[in-house]
Design an enzyme around this catalytic site. Sequence first.
Site, short mmCIF file in Angstrom:
data_model
loop_
_atom_site.label_atom_id
_atom_site.label_comp_id
_atom_site.label_asym_id
_atom_site.label_seq_id
_atom_site.Cartn_x
_atom_site.Cartn_y
_atom_site.Cartn_z
CE1 TYR A 13 -1.34 -1.98 9.39
CE2 TYR A 13 -3.12 -3.08 10.54
CZ TYR A 13 -2.68 -2.25 9.53
OH TYR A 13 -3.57 -1.69 8.65
CD GLU B 267 -3.09 -0.75 2.27
OE1 GLU B 267 -3.38 0.41 2.61
OE2 GLU B 267 -3.53 -1.76 2.83
CG ASP C 272 -1.56 -1.73 5.49
OD1 ASP C 272 -0.39 -2.04 5.18
OD2 ASP C 272 -1.91 -0.56 5.72
#
Length: 704
Positions: A296, A7, A83
């Site tokens: 994350y 991304e 993601d």
Amino acid sequence: MKLVIVESPKKCETIGHYLGSDYKVMASQGHIRDLSKKGKGGLGIDVEHGFKPDFKITPGKMPIVRELEKNAKKADEVILATDPDREGEAISWHLATVLGLDIPTTKRLQFHEITRPAILSALENPGHIDMNLVSSQETRRMYDRIIGFKLSYLLQKKMGSKSAGRVQSVALKMICDNDQEIRSFVTSEYWTIEIVVKVDDKELTLSLDKVDGKSITIPSKEEADKILARIGETVDLISLETTKKSIASKLPFTTSTMQQEAFNRFKFSTSKTQSIAQRLYEGKDINGEHVGLITYMRTDSTRLSPEFFSKHAKPFILEQFGEEYVGHLKQAKNSASAQDAHEAIRPTGTHRTPEIVARFVEPDEAKLYRLIYDRALASCMSDKIEEVTSAIFETNGLTFKASGVRTLFKGYEAIYGDFEEDDSKYLPPLENHKTYALVKKDGEQKFTKAPARYSEAKVVKLMEEKGIGRPSTYASTIQTLQRSGYITSKSGIVTPTEIGLRTTSVLSKYFPEIVSSEYTANMEKTLDEISNGEETRLDAMEHFYQPFMEKYEDVYKNMPLIGTGDFCPKCGAPLVVRNSKYGSFVACSNYPTCSYIQKPKKEAPKETGEMCPLCGKPLVERVNKQGKTFIACSGYPACSYIKGREENKKETPSYTEKDYVKPCPACKSGHLVIKQGKRVKFLGCTNFPKCRYHEWINEKKPKE
């Protein structure tokens, strides 16, 4: 060559370095497609045929898509590595669709940290696109499109508000409710009583605990004086208890708790915290290596992996503090709305200490990294042990209390102590059943305080607790409310604006379910059920769409225009507040039949108390086009005096007969004389500025 699509462009260099020259890494830069505005109501949804969404490439993304298509044709294989969440899954599906990839067989990589081991492990164990997650994201997008389009149009048409949304309207309602609590709060008086006793050579302050064995509130000075009068010259220590208490460390960060703690410690806004965390996740250059520093950062899980504990946390704690400081993995019971798809937020390696990282990153990045690092490691450490002492004193039926705390074993505070409140309060040595002399007694008047205004962090906490939105939307929801002009945020404290309060009031009256946290939380629950394969997109949309549209049509038909209270001078229709990209304005509600727009009322200029030296009228403050304030005569335009300009005004040059070149052919009464321009000399009239006739000396034609 194999093409890997992520991304964010910032990941490309790092991941490409880990994978080697056989791979090329490119970025989609987020979503490449969104719902179009075709079909019924411009929703981009074919309602009559199974709520089929119509997607189109987002404006501005076509160059990116073309570049991806060109490289995908050259590649031996295309691998998707967006993601690891619901939005990322949908982005992978859109990429596969646009690039013509076989969805069941295209490899989908998932990694929760950008480090060499994590990337290589994901490559060795690829998965495939989870179509349940894709359906969940599509349903979420259709919910938001329908509610956002319909309610925004209604509010714009009926009252001039800018927008409404599935999540933002509920968050705004919470902020407005807090404002209403503050406005309606009625303060009340109360008193506290304290005494000071002598303990050896020290003084100890005691607080009133009970009166005749009962806990009471002291409402007035008269009641306080009665109690003060009962206090004797001495007090007896009637109870002395000492206990040990173990205090466990806090759990590692979720998105919500990270945003809250960053505000509490550093006053970071939610958007700033997320922006910094994004950079730490995507990677920084540390000692010549570009590496992701944290896992994350969009997660609602408090779970840490056993691998992190055994290979990173435990060895570090043993080496730095000793075996007695090693704790265990803590796992709290997640809320019903938590997805628990990822670990909690933690550092990717304990060897990159905050001290080392601080040398290579910005100061605010170093602050947040240290907070995340220390919180994760502290959660793996042993409990803090405290000794708590409570002392009860008595005099004439009044009991007073004092308590003290001292730390016996630091435990997790050895690393997290700077982020904990120091509540240590030592009591001097006391003897049970001993009498102590009174030094002084005092009553203090106090008043109850209204609830505090919500901070951005508090709003995020409430959203998480009530199941509104997801970690990825907390910060963006607050930003949306600010952009819409519904709230202001000053130093992280949010306040609803007048239009925000009016919008919530209207939605609460006509769409109470939309601003209900339970309604929105149930929607999130439905989306989770679709993710898990327990519900279908079609069933969810059919259950939602028809009732919502029936309610919408009824409200649109019967809801009156909510205006300013004034009426259009042209057609008599109510005037309403409308919004544009240039700000709000008042216009006729009968637009486009009537295009009347009310001119903003100008405030009367403020008088300075001085008088004009030319005409004697008052001088006033005015503002020029550049926004600068100046002082001028209130008699303008009859009098054009401006204070201060007279000092800078150039004197009008005086000419004599010897300066005259020839009579002015334009005004007949003046004469042409030689004047100096910016670059050349020219002939100009002595009656300037009334006469502007001039001639060029270098034989150019005269220009009037």
